[in-house]
Write an enzyme that holds these catalytic residues in place. Sequence first.
Site, PDB file in Angstrom:
ATOM      1  N   GLU A   1     -11.055  -0.050  -6.046  1.00  0.00           N
ATOM      2  CA  GLU A   1     -10.029   0.698  -6.785  1.00  0.00           C
ATOM      3  C   GLU A   1     -10.193   0.523  -8.284  1.00  0.00           C
ATOM      4  OE1 GLU A   1      -8.554   2.707  -5.063  1.00  0.00           O
ATOM      5  OE2 GLU A   1      -8.693   1.874  -3.052  1.00  0.00           O
TER       6      GLU A   1
ATOM      7  N   GLY B   1      -0.870   4.376  -0.911  1.00  0.00           N
ATOM      8  CA  GLY B   1      -1.842   5.470  -0.848  1.00  0.00           C
ATOM      9  C   GLY B   1      -2.782   5.240   0.321  1.00  0.00           C
ATOM     10  N   SER B   2      -4.067   5.193   0.015  1.00  0.00           N
ATOM     11  CA  SER B   2      -5.054   5.043   1.097  1.00  0.00           C
ATOM     12  C   SER B   2      -4.876   3.728   1.856  1.00  0.00           C
ATOM     13  CB  SER B   2      -6.473   5.137   0.538  1.00  0.00           C
ATOM     14  OG  SER B   2      -6.685   4.119  -0.406  1.00  0.00           O
TER      15      SER B   2
ATOM     16  N   GLY C   1       0.835  -1.196   0.000  1.00  0.00           N
ATOM     17  CA  GLY C   1       0.000   0.000   0.000  1.00  0.00           C
ATOM     18  C   GLY C   1       0.867   1.243   0.000  1.00  0.00           C
TER      19      GLY C   1
HETATM   20  C1  BEZ Z   1      -2.612   1.998  -2.272  1.00  0.00           C
HETATM   21  O1  BEZ Z   1      -1.571   1.377  -2.409  1.00  0.00           O
HETATM   22  O2  BEZ Z   1      -2.875   2.562  -1.250  1.00  0.00           O
HETATM   23  C2  BEZ Z   1      -3.523   2.028  -3.404  1.00  0.00           C
HETATM   24  C3  BEZ Z   1      -3.393   3.018  -4.305  1.00  0.00           C
HETATM   25  C4  BEZ Z   1      -4.245   3.030  -5.358  1.00  0.00           C
HETATM   26  C5  BEZ Z   1      -5.208   2.072  -5.519  1.00  0.00           C
HETATM   27  C6  BEZ Z   1      -5.303   1.087  -4.602  1.00  0.00           C
HETATM   28  C7  BEZ Z   1      -4.448   1.054  -3.548  1.00  0.00           C
END
Ligand code: BEZ
Length: 189
Positions: free
Chosen positions: A99, A27-28, A25
């Site tokens: 996503e 991002g979110s 992960g």
């Molecule tokens: C993530 O790694 O947090 C992430 C980013 C984009 C889409 C899904 C997960």
Amino acid sequence: MTLDTTRLNRERNFFATGQTLWLFGYGSLIWKAEFPFHERRPAHIEGWARRFWQGSHDHRGTPEAPGRVATLIESPGAICQGMAYRIDAEVLGPLDVREKNGYLRERVTLHFAEGDHAEGLIYLATADNAAFLGAAPLDEMAHQIAAAHGPSGANRDYLLHLADALEELGAEDRHVFGLAARVRGITEA
Ligand code: BEZ
């Protein structure tokens, strides 16, 4: 490439079923892991830079006023720090739906804070997806993020949660911290 990547991701089974796999992960997922996992470990990936270059029409913005969320851009020498989760493959189904706005499953090598490494998975939104916005001056991106809202909430909150989580990890990320400082300046003025 189509906006809804759910069906494409169903074909992208890079790991044996019945075994656990590592999901990285960046991002979110660092601060909002709403899925079951066996363990989680701080990790980084090499050759990738986190950038707010992906448009969000379905979570942190709308089709009329898209927000900006994180994707990864190939960048030799760069390091992207995040959180790795060891999950059952079945967890990916709901994540594909969450996503679906242009992100595809990709394989990557994860490097853990303790020095070991493993093959894992990321969700990657590349420049050929329909929601990709690409680079813009930081000030321009900050104004867009400060203004955007979507069904999952304010775009500002996504960015600031991520900046806080990266700080907690002790991660360095000039792009994210630079955007966060600008957005705080705009929204607290
Ligand atoms: C993530 O790694 O947090 C992430 C980013 C984009 C889409 C899904 C997960």
